[in-house]
Write a protein that holds these residues in place. Structure first.
Motif, PDB file in Angstrom:
ATOM      1  N   ALA A   1       0.823  -1.211   0.000  1.00 24.20           N
ATOM      2  CA  ALA A   1       0.000   0.000   0.000  1.00 24.20           C
ATOM      3  C   ALA A   1       0.859   1.263   0.000  1.00 24.20           C
ATOM      4  CB  ALA A   1      -0.916   0.004   1.217  1.00 24.20           C
ATOM      5  N   VAL A   2       2.179   1.099   0.142  1.00 28.53           N
ATOM      6  CA  VAL A   2       3.090   2.241   0.167  1.00 28.53           C
ATOM      7  C   VAL A   2       3.495   2.619  -1.261  1.00 28.53           C
ATOM      8  CG1 VAL A   2       5.330   3.086   0.964  1.00 28.53           C
ATOM      9  CG2 VAL A   2       3.972   1.566   2.426  1.00 28.53           C
ATOM     10  N   LEU A   3       3.485   3.898  -1.560  1.00 26.11           N
ATOM     11  CA  LEU A   3       3.991   4.366  -2.842  1.00 26.11           C
ATOM     12  C   LEU A   3       5.508   4.449  -2.735  1.00 26.11           C
ATOM     13  CD1 LEU A   3       3.224   5.424  -5.680  1.00 26.11           C
ATOM     14  CD2 LEU A   3       3.256   7.729  -4.711  1.00 26.11           C
ATOM     15  N   HIS A   4       6.177   3.301  -2.956  1.00 25.75           N
ATOM     16  CA  HIS A   4       7.624   3.244  -2.825  1.00 25.75           C
ATOM     17  C   HIS A   4       8.294   4.058  -3.932  1.00 25.75           C
ATOM     18  CE1 HIS A   4       7.634   0.302   0.376  1.00 25.75           C
ATOM     19  NE2 HIS A   4       6.806  -0.480  -0.302  1.00 25.75           N
ATOM     20  N   ARG A   5       9.583   4.357  -3.727  1.00 29.16           N
ATOM     21  CA  ARG A   5      10.332   5.102  -4.747  1.00 29.16           C
ATOM     22  C   ARG A   5      10.393   4.333  -6.050  1.00 29.16           C
ATOM     23  NH1 ARG A   5      15.149   8.619  -2.111  1.00 29.16           N
ATOM     24  NH2 ARG A   5      14.385   8.770   0.019  1.00 29.16           N
ATOM     25  N   ASP A   6      10.507   3.011  -5.969  1.00 27.76           N
ATOM     26  CA  ASP A   6      10.538   2.155  -7.154  1.00 27.76           C
ATOM     27  C   ASP A   6       9.352   1.199  -7.070  1.00 27.76           C
ATOM     28  OD1 ASP A   6      11.058   0.278  -9.163  1.00 27.76           O
ATOM     29  OD2 ASP A   6      13.223   0.433  -8.910  1.00 27.76           O
ATOM     30  N   LEU A   7       8.397   1.366  -7.971  1.00 28.81           N
ATOM     31  CA  LEU A   7       7.189   0.555  -7.918  1.00 28.81           C
ATOM     32  C   LEU A   7       7.365  -0.819  -8.544  1.00 28.81           C
ATOM     33  CD1 LEU A   7       4.472   3.244  -8.735  1.00 28.81           C
ATOM     34  CD2 LEU A   7       5.304   2.457  -6.518  1.00 28.81           C
ATOM     35  N   LYS A   8       8.535  -1.044  -9.159  1.00 23.81           N
ATOM     36  CA  LYS A   8       8.802  -2.338  -9.785  1.00 23.81           C
ATOM     37  C   LYS A   8       9.764  -3.199  -8.975  1.00 23.81           C
ATOM     38  CE  LYS A   8       8.013  -0.500 -14.426  1.00 23.81           C
ATOM     39  NZ  LYS A   8       8.597  -0.239 -15.781  1.00 23.81           N
ATOM     40  N   LEU A   9      10.523  -2.568  -8.102  1.00 19.94           N
ATOM     41  CA  LEU A   9      11.495  -3.285  -7.290  1.00 19.94           C
ATOM     42  C   LEU A   9      11.137  -3.127  -5.824  1.00 19.94           C
ATOM     43  CD1 LEU A   9      14.186  -4.867  -7.192  1.00 19.94           C
ATOM     44  CD2 LEU A   9      15.351  -2.663  -6.976  1.00 19.94           C
ATOM     45  N   ALA A  10      10.810  -4.241  -5.170  1.00 19.10           N
ATOM     46  CA  ALA A  10      10.388  -4.188  -3.782  1.00 19.10           C
ATOM     47  C   ALA A  10      11.573  -3.940  -2.863  1.00 19.10           C
ATOM     48  CB  ALA A  10       9.717  -5.507  -3.397  1.00 19.10           C
ATOM     49  N   PRO A  11      11.449  -2.982  -1.934  1.00 18.12           N
ATOM     50  CA  PRO A  11      12.540  -2.759  -0.979  1.00 18.12           C
ATOM     51  C   PRO A  11      12.545  -3.847   0.087  1.00 18.12           C
ATOM     52  CG  PRO A  11      10.696  -1.330  -0.454  1.00 18.12           C
ATOM     53  CD  PRO A  11      10.328  -2.050  -1.726  1.00 18.12           C
ATOM     54  N   SER A  12      13.727  -4.188   0.574  1.00 19.81           N
ATOM     55  CA  SER A  12      13.814  -5.110   1.696  1.00 19.81           C
ATOM     56  C   SER A  12      13.232  -4.442   2.935  1.00 19.81           C
ATOM     57  CB  SER A  12      15.271  -5.509   1.944  1.00 19.81           C
ATOM     58  OG  SER A  12      15.796  -6.174   0.815  1.00 19.81           O
ATOM     59  N   ARG A  13      12.699  -5.250   3.823  1.00 17.58           N
ATOM     60  CA  ARG A  13      12.057  -4.709   5.013  1.00 17.58           C
ATOM     61  C   ARG A  13      12.998  -4.796   6.203  1.00 17.58           C
ATOM     62  NH1 ARG A  13       6.394  -7.130   6.882  1.00 17.58           N
ATOM     63  NH2 ARG A  13       5.633  -5.899   5.127  1.00 17.58           N
ATOM     64  N   VAL A  14      13.357  -3.631   6.753  1.00 14.69           N
ATOM     65  CA  VAL A  14      14.190  -3.563   7.945  1.00 14.69           C
ATOM     66  C   VAL A  14      13.284  -3.652   9.165  1.00 14.69           C
ATOM     67  CG1 VAL A  14      15.804  -2.154   9.275  1.00 14.69           C
ATOM     68  CG2 VAL A  14      15.939  -2.168   6.775  1.00 14.69           C
ATOM     69  N   VAL A  15      13.624  -4.549  10.099  1.00 20.12           N
ATOM     70  CA  VAL A  15      12.760  -4.761  11.268  1.00 20.12           C
ATOM     71  C   VAL A  15      13.394  -4.308  12.575  1.00 20.12           C
ATOM     72  CG1 VAL A  15      11.453  -6.628  10.192  1.00 20.12           C
ATOM     73  CG2 VAL A  15      13.536  -7.165  11.473  1.00 20.12           C
ATOM     74  N   SER A  16      14.724  -4.159  12.610  1.00 17.35           N
ATOM     75  CA  SER A  16      15.362  -3.713  13.843  1.00 17.35           C
ATOM     76  C   SER A  16      16.731  -3.125  13.539  1.00 17.35           C
ATOM     77  CB  SER A  16      15.501  -4.870  14.845  1.00 17.35           C
ATOM     78  OG  SER A  16      16.408  -5.843  14.363  1.00 17.35           O
TER      79      SER A  16
END
Length: 481
Positions: free
Chosen positions: A16-31
């Motif tokens: 649901a986030v309008l990421h900077r790159d809509l074709k490449l998913a960013p990795s999710r940082v959790v801590s």
């Protein structure tokens, strides 16, 4: 609900986030903790750049977290149109004291983009600085309303909002927005000795040439029409940690003074201790009329940036209308101010700026020792804990790589994947030649980094560079390092 890929990244198509790159998913940082960040797939990365030269005291400092919690329990929000609060007063007092009283007042900005949750505070600080420049000339005893022009430098970056992007001179970042950018801005050459000073030209001659170019631009647009000259004291993302040569800022200060214009120094990335003094201009022998600060101000613990205002400008407002015609809903937010005040207190009480100076000299010497002779490393430059490495296709001619190879990004990606368990995060950049061509990376560890951690950072950086050029071997002639 968003689905996740096997790499620990959110599926870009389902997010649901309008990421900077809509074709490449960013990795999710959790801590995060200290120098390290951890992804949701368990991989742990050494953060050698503090994100974007932001995390100046490392991640997860309990003293800052407690300051944020205490402020939230006491006062969560107040509107600066009507009120002030203790944390804002505390922070601004610390900031002015850090200049030795050479600046007079501070404006604190704290906005965030709703869609991407990305802080735009540095851009917001530049917007406020530009408006302040204009208001200054309207507040003078004899107003100068013709002063509407700004002069800045090519291959510079001052922010992503339209005003800040207008004064920025980075062609790649401006592309696509040129028709809607401000038309009252012009650009002169940056002070980039590696790219623009011939070997036969002395530093003094180079400074004179740049000062003459700036003076000629004043004459072209009309000296009476210029509000300010805007420059990064040490150029960050756009050029890759390029400091000015000795005498440059004294020379441009003299040009501004001769024509009655203001000098605005952008220290959003290079300020607040990053280069080995609390303010980078302290090493240049000048004091700006207006200064922007940002990333290291809050250390990543809260969105915040600021504008430091010199006595000349403050006096004009005090003797004129008595107010600054500017403001935002989240300006000087109590929680952001409390976080930044605690970060600044830690830096001061633990003598971390001195550590920046000591470890920074070691970092620079080690990078030059390990990479100075690499056939595709054109330049290693920086100051304090703010270092850049520029890559070239040919070392002798300084020819840059083709843009499509995206060498800086490749080095960054190789750094992330050095081992099964993790690697290093480096900050990639492009456009260091002309705003389009030219590849570099930035290294900007926290101010409390140790010598042994510097050893590790340099070793991992060298490994990432070697891995990247192994991948490029097939498309480069004689590409062995």
């Amino acid at each position: 609900m968003p689905s996740e890929t096997g790499t620990g990244a959110v599926d870009a198509a389902c997010s649901a986030v309008l990421h900077r790159d809509l074709k490449l998913a960013p990795s999710r940082v959790v801590s995060s903790s200290g120098l390290y960040i951890e992804f949701d797939n368990g991989r742990r990365i050494l953060d050698a750049t503090g994100g974007a030269a932001v995390s100046c005291i490392g991640h997860g400092d309990e003293r800052v977290i407690e300051a944020i919690a205490a402020q939230a329990r006491t006062l969560d929000y107040c509107h600066t149109m009507f009120y002030s609060c203790p944390s804002a007063e505390d922070l601004c007092q610390q900031l002015i004291q850090s200049t030795g009283g050479q600046m007079a007042r501070a404006v604190i900005v704290c906005s965030v983009q709703l869609k991407t949750r990305e802080s735009i505070t540095g851009s917001e600080a530049m917007e406020a600085a530009m408006k302040l420049c204009r208001q200054y000339f309207l507040e003078l005893p004899t107003p100068e309303p013709s002063r509407t022009q700004f002069i800045a430098r090519r291959e510079s970056y001052h922010g992503t909002t339209l005003g800040a992007l207008s004064v920025g001179g980075h062609a790649g970042r401006r592309k696509g927005y040129e028709p809607i950018l401000m038309q009252n801005v012009s650009h002169v050459s940056p002070c980039n000795a590696y790219r623009n000073k011939p070997d036969a030209e002395s530093v003094a001659e180079y400074v004179d040439r740049l000062a003459e170019e700036l003076d000629a631009e004043f004459q072209r647009v009309g000296p009476q029409n210029v509000c300010a000259f805007i420059a990064e004291t040490v150029v960050g993302a756009a050029l890759g940690c390029v400091p000015a040569v000795e005498g440059y800022f004294k020379a441009v200060r003299a040009v501004c003074d001769r024509h009655g214009a203001l000098l605005v120094l952008d220290e959003v990335m290079c300020g607040m201790g990053r280069t080995g003094t609390m303010h980078a201009w302290e090493q240049e022998g000048v004091v700006p009329d207006i200064q922007t600060v940002g990333k290291g101000l809050g250390g990543g613990y809260a969105p915040i940036a600021g504008v430091l205002v010199g006595h000349r400008v403050t006096r004009a407002l005090e003797e004129g209308s008595g107010r600054f015609s500017h403001g935002h809903t989240y300006q000087a937010h109590p929680i952001s101010c409390a976080a930044a005040a605690q970060v600044h207190r830690i830096i001061r009480e633990e003598g971390l700026v001195d550590n920046v100076l000591d470890t920074g000299k070691y970092l620079g010497s080690l990078l030059k020792q390990r990479l100075g002779h690499h056939r595709h490393v054109g330049d290693v430059r920086g100051r304090g804990l703010f270092w850049g490495i520029e890559f070239v296709k040919d070392k002798a001619s300084k020819t840059p790589f083709e843009r499509e190879l995206d060498v800086g990004m490749l080095v960054h990606q190789k750094g992330l994947d050095l081992t099964e368990d993790g690697g290093i995060m480096l900050y990639p950049g492009s456009g260091s030649v002309d705003g389009t061509l030219g590849d570099h990376i930035l290294i900007a560890p926290p101010y409390n980094v140790t010598m042994s951690q510097i050893d590790l950072i340099v070793s991992l950086t060298v490994m990432a560079i070697e891995a990247a050029f192994r991948d490029l071997t097939g498309c480069l002639p004689n590409s062995q390092s």
